[in-house]
Write a protein that holds these residues in place. Structure first.
Motif, short mmCIF file in Angstrom:
data_model
loop_
_atom_site.label_atom_id
_atom_site.label_comp_id
_atom_site.label_asym_id
_atom_site.label_seq_id
_atom_site.Cartn_x
_atom_site.Cartn_y
_atom_site.Cartn_z
N UNK A 113 32.98 -16.73 29.62
CA UNK A 113 33.75 -17.85 30.40
C UNK A 113 34.75 -17.21 31.32
N UNK A 114 34.59 -17.25 32.59
CA UNK A 114 35.65 -16.78 33.76
C UNK A 114 35.89 -15.66 33.64
N UNK A 115 34.75 -14.75 33.32
CA UNK A 115 34.78 -13.08 33.47
C UNK A 115 35.06 -12.78 31.79
N UNK A 116 35.52 -13.50 30.98
CA UNK A 116 36.06 -12.93 29.72
C UNK A 116 35.11 -13.33 28.57
N UNK A 117 34.61 -12.43 27.61
CA UNK A 117 33.95 -12.78 26.59
C UNK A 117 34.53 -13.48 25.54
N UNK A 118 34.01 -14.76 25.21
CA UNK A 118 34.78 -15.56 24.18
C UNK A 118 34.35 -15.54 22.88
N UNK A 119 33.04 -15.19 22.84
CA UNK A 119 32.17 -15.21 21.23
C UNK A 119 30.92 -14.49 21.52
N UNK B 146 21.45 -17.05 31.32
CA UNK B 146 21.78 -18.20 31.97
C UNK B 146 23.03 -18.58 31.97
N UNK B 147 23.52 -19.37 33.16
CA UNK B 147 24.87 -19.89 33.20
C UNK B 147 24.54 -21.41 33.00
N UNK B 148 25.43 -21.79 31.89
CA UNK B 148 24.98 -23.10 31.30
C UNK B 148 26.37 -23.93 31.36
N UNK B 149 26.09 -25.18 32.24
CA UNK B 149 27.42 -26.14 32.53
C UNK B 149 26.97 -27.22 31.55
N UNK B 150 27.57 -27.29 30.53
CA UNK B 150 27.29 -28.75 29.65
C UNK B 150 27.91 -29.93 30.09
N UNK B 151 28.50 -30.07 31.13
CA UNK B 151 28.81 -31.33 31.77
C UNK B 151 30.06 -31.95 31.12
N UNK B 152 30.11 -33.23 30.93
CA UNK B 152 31.31 -33.95 30.56
C UNK B 152 31.12 -34.33 28.96
N UNK B 153 31.71 -34.06 27.97
CA UNK B 153 31.43 -34.69 26.61
C UNK B 153 31.64 -36.18 26.52
N UNK C 265 32.75 -26.56 32.66
CA UNK C 265 32.96 -25.24 32.99
C UNK C 265 31.78 -24.45 32.83
N UNK C 266 31.31 -23.45 33.85
CA UNK C 266 30.19 -22.78 33.58
C UNK C 266 30.60 -21.59 32.73
N UNK C 267 29.28 -21.58 31.77
CA UNK C 267 29.42 -20.83 30.49
C UNK C 267 28.11 -19.66 30.67
N UNK C 268 28.42 -18.64 30.74
CA UNK C 268 27.30 -17.45 30.94
C UNK C 268 26.85 -17.07 29.50
N UNK C 269 25.78 -17.11 29.10
CA UNK C 269 25.02 -16.93 27.78
C UNK C 269 24.03 -15.82 28.07
N UNK C 270 24.19 -14.71 27.25
CA UNK C 270 23.37 -13.48 27.38
C UNK C 270 22.84 -13.25 25.87
N UNK C 271 21.37 -13.19 25.84
CA UNK C 271 20.73 -12.63 24.53
C UNK C 271 20.09 -11.54 24.95
N UNK C 272 20.10 -10.39 24.15
CA UNK C 272 19.51 -9.03 24.19
C UNK C 272 19.08 -8.43 23.26
N UNK D 26 27.34 -25.34 23.35
CA UNK D 26 28.56 -26.21 23.26
C UNK D 26 28.18 -27.37 22.36
N UNK D 27 29.48 -27.60 21.53
CA UNK D 27 29.31 -28.68 20.42
C UNK D 27 30.23 -29.73 20.59
N UNK D 28 29.90 -30.94 19.82
CA UNK D 28 30.98 -31.89 19.93
C UNK D 28 31.00 -32.46 18.55
N UNK D 29 31.88 -32.85 17.86
CA UNK D 29 32.07 -33.42 16.42
C UNK D 29 33.36 -34.43 16.42
N UNK D 30 33.28 -35.30 15.63
CA UNK D 30 34.22 -36.31 15.41
C UNK D 30 35.90 -35.51 15.40
#
Length: 240
Positions: free
Chosen positions: A151-157, A56-63, A130-137, A89-93
């Motif tokens: 993200x943006x064609x580069x694997x980040x995690x 899926x391509x996930x866009x978490x929107x604005x934190x 930002x669109x984030x592509x998430x693949x589970x296989x 996508x996470x947000x903490x203090x």
């Protein structure tokens, strides 16, 4: 994932075989003095077959403008006895300490909840909207699951766990609000989502759950129920 948020919470209690080589998304220190809450969701499951892949391509929107502990947004897949595969996508203090992000960014990673707690690949700052592509296989050994976050064609995690085919499994979105969380800052979207099963299950569509305010373009299959697609899912802004 299984027809209600109550059942989704129960999935987190499953027995799994994790490979915790990297522990990144450790939130065990967050206080749970206030009851955790869940935002509206879109989910499928259980299937009569097994979930073996999804993208899926996930866009978490604005934190939220003022970060607090803690908000976690993710698409997840699991069954009643597996861990929960949940890149997101996470947000903490303290976003700077968490992943080097500003308060206007998200901390994004591949992540897995199982026996022993939460395990993650690298946590990376990602800009809002930002669109984030998430693949589970499920890999060819029929045991290892690989999560790949791009993200943006580069694997980040990335992260791997050892759950095998997710028999009678499901897939769904999660808006997880812990401790002092007040909700989300905006709507979230999922685009071009594909869920692949081990065998055709024409009844999978009958398990579809659509939460309050959630909209979607409709679930389709072109191969008799082995591959399921939905073009758009929109999760509304949530107030806890």
């Amino acid at each position: 994932m299984f027809k209600s948020m109550l059942a989704l919470s129960a999935i987190l209690l499953g027995t799994v075989n994790a490979s915790p080589t990297t522990k990144g998304r450790d939130v065990s220190w967050i206080s749970h003095s206030k009851r955790d809450t869940w935002g509206p969701a879109w989910s499928l499951g259980p299937t009569k077959a097994a979930v073996i892949e999804s993208t899926t391509t996930f866009n978490p929107g604005t934190p939220p403008s003022t970060p607090v502990d803690a908000l976690f947004l993710w698409p997840g897949t699991s069954n009643a006895t597996s861990g929960l595969i949940q890149s997101g996508a996470d947000q903490i203090a303290n976003m700077q300490a968490y992943c080097g992000a500003t308060n206007a960014q998200w901390c994004v990673s591949a992540s897995y909840f199982g026996v022993g707690g939460q395990f993650s690949g690298p946590l990376v700052p990602v800009n809002a909207n930002t669109p984030i592509n998430i693949h589970y296989k499920l890999e060819s050994n029929n045991k290892t699951w690989t999560q790949t976050v791009t993200v943006g064609g580069s694997v980040i995690s990335t992260y791997q766990s050892q759950d095998g085919p997710l028999l009678n499994g499901g897939w769904g979105t999660g808006t997880e609000c812990q401790s002092n969380c007040k909700g989300t800052g905006s709507a979230q979207t999922y685009s071009n989502t594909t869920i692949i099963l081990s065998a055709a299950d024409s009844t999978f569509i009958n398990t579809l759950y659509v939460g309050a305010g959630v909209t979607h373009s409709g679930l389709t299959t072109a191969d008799g129920g082995k591959t399921w697609k939905v073009t758009t899912i929109t999760i509304p802004k949530y107030t806890a």
